[in-house]
Design an enzyme around this catalytic site. Structure first.
Site, short mmCIF file in Angstrom:
data_model
loop_
_atom_site.label_atom_id
_atom_site.label_comp_id
_atom_site.label_asym_id
_atom_site.label_seq_id
_atom_site.Cartn_x
_atom_site.Cartn_y
_atom_site.Cartn_z
N LYS A 229 0.81 -1.21 0.00
CA LYS A 229 0.00 0.00 0.00
C LYS A 229 0.85 1.26 0.00
CE LYS A 229 -3.91 2.49 1.77
NZ LYS A 229 -5.07 2.57 2.65
N ARG A 243 -4.24 4.36 -7.35
CA ARG A 243 -4.74 4.18 -5.99
C ARG A 243 -6.22 3.75 -5.97
NH1 ARG A 243 -4.03 7.92 -0.46
NH2 ARG A 243 -5.07 6.39 0.86
N HIS A 267 -16.87 -3.29 8.10
CA HIS A 267 -16.32 -2.84 6.82
C HIS A 267 -15.57 -3.96 6.09
CE1 HIS A 267 -14.53 -0.44 3.71
NE2 HIS A 267 -13.32 -0.71 4.16
#
Length: 366
Positions: A229, A243, A267
């Site tokens: 990331k 991204r 989530h």
């Protein structure tokens, strides 16, 4: 990973670069993180679950500073404007100046809300992420996305605001409930599914160890996902291109979360189901093979993640929620799909009929 020396991964953004430290005992290791504080005012934002467990460790490192804590209730439903206003009131009560710092001690909800509050106070002050959930460690604490939810949809309000440091103390995972831990694994799997097939294959071989919360496997998975990331964020900080790929499964997943009023699915669980829906849609559009969908479903199942859409959700309502997603351009859906494991791509102009067909299939009673 050497338990005595934390892994350091740098997010390289010029003058706004910062370290991500991953290891044990880091909250108490204030010699490491205190030098990232520039002023004398600190507001620690946490929640009522995490603070009783870990606030004391952080507080010991704030000796001699003017600091206060602000706690919210636990859960996605509390990532709200009302709580941002309360956080800003707490900064005002502290007399926080422009060199003040907000410390986010908690999971993704706390990190997003604290970061957004820091971005707003005097048009932007420092903040430090101290993630205490797997999901926050591997995903939301890294990269400077902050925000709050509206009844109309998730994360519709927010700002890019990079932290001064990320302090990922793996010891905090000891108190993380299994369901929250598994939700974090979804974001680890997501990173591999998007752009790292060898990492996906490694996860398949280590799925049992990860499901059993083996320390070394978890530490390595966190470091590998953060390294991936950090590279993406360095190349495309404000999501003009690459991204956006990190949103694999998120358009479907956010719709599922919103439809459940942020109370049915965590989530990470929404992302797990969403990724599988994205894989099915890719297959339907002739982009990917069924074998890739099967591998993804198997890995999600092995790690204990949900793969089915919660009962009682209406396909048309889910599609309507997907239309409001930030990645869309007027009139058509813009989704992150894939050509197979490790090959995600942005697909514009996706026909709503195909999306609806996949949703109908997924919501049909077995």
């Amino acid at each position: 990973m050497n338990h005595d020396h934390p892994a350091t991964i740098d997010v390289t953004l010029g003058a706004r670069s910062y370290p991500v430290w991953i290891g044990r005992g880091l909250l108490a290791d204030s010699a490491r993180w205190r030098e990232r504080l520039r002023g004398r005012h600190v507001l620690v934002i946490s929640n009522t679950t995490v603070a009783p467990l870990y606030l004391e460790r952080v507080a010991r490192g704030l000796d001699g500073l003017a600091w206060a804590s602000f706690l919210i209730e636990d859960g996605e439903a509390h990532k709200s404007f009302a709580n941002v206003e309360r956080a800003l009131a707490a900064l005002a009560a502290l007399g926080a100046t422009r060199d003040a710092c907000v410390i986010a001690l908690g999971g993704g909800v706390v990190g997003d809300l604290a970061g957004f509050s820091a971005a707003c106070w005097m048009r932007g002050i420092d903040f430090i992420q101290m993630p205490t959930t797997l999901l926050a460690m591997v995903d939301s604490s890294v990269g400077g996305k902050t925000g709050v939810n509206l009844p109309a949809g998730k994360n519709l309000v927010g700002a890019f605001h990079q932290p001064r440091a990320v302090v990922a103390d793996i010891d905090t995972l000891a108190t993380l409930p299994d369901r929250e831990y598994r939700a974090g694994l979804a974001e680890v799997i997501k990173g591999a599914a998007i752009g790292d097939e060898p990492f996906f294959a490694w996860l398949e071989t280590r799925a049992g160890a990860l499901a059993a919360r083996d320390d070394d496997a978890v530490a390595e998975a966190i470091a590998r996902k953060v390294r991936y990331k950090a590279g993406v964020v360095a190349r495309d900080e404000t999501e003009q291109g690459e991204r956006a790929l990190l949103n694999l499964g998120h358009t479907f997943g956010h719709a599922l979360e919103t439809a459940g009023r942020y109370t049915t699915l965590l989530h990470g669980e929404g992302v797990a189901v969403g990724m599988l829906l994205a894989a099915r849609l890719s297959e339907r559009l002739g982009m990917s093979a069924a074998a890739d969908t099967v591998r993804l479903r198997r890995l999600l199942e092995t790690t204990g993640l949900p793969t089915a859409v919660p009962a009682g959700l209406d396909p048309e309502h889910l599609l309507a929620l997907m239309r409001l997603d930030k990645k869309n351009t007027a009139g058509t859906l813009r989704l992150i799909l894939w050509r197979g494991i490790g090959q995600a791509e942005i697909v514009a102009g996706v026909d709503e009929a195909d999306v609806l067909a996949v949703l109908r299939e997924a919501t049909a009673s077995p």
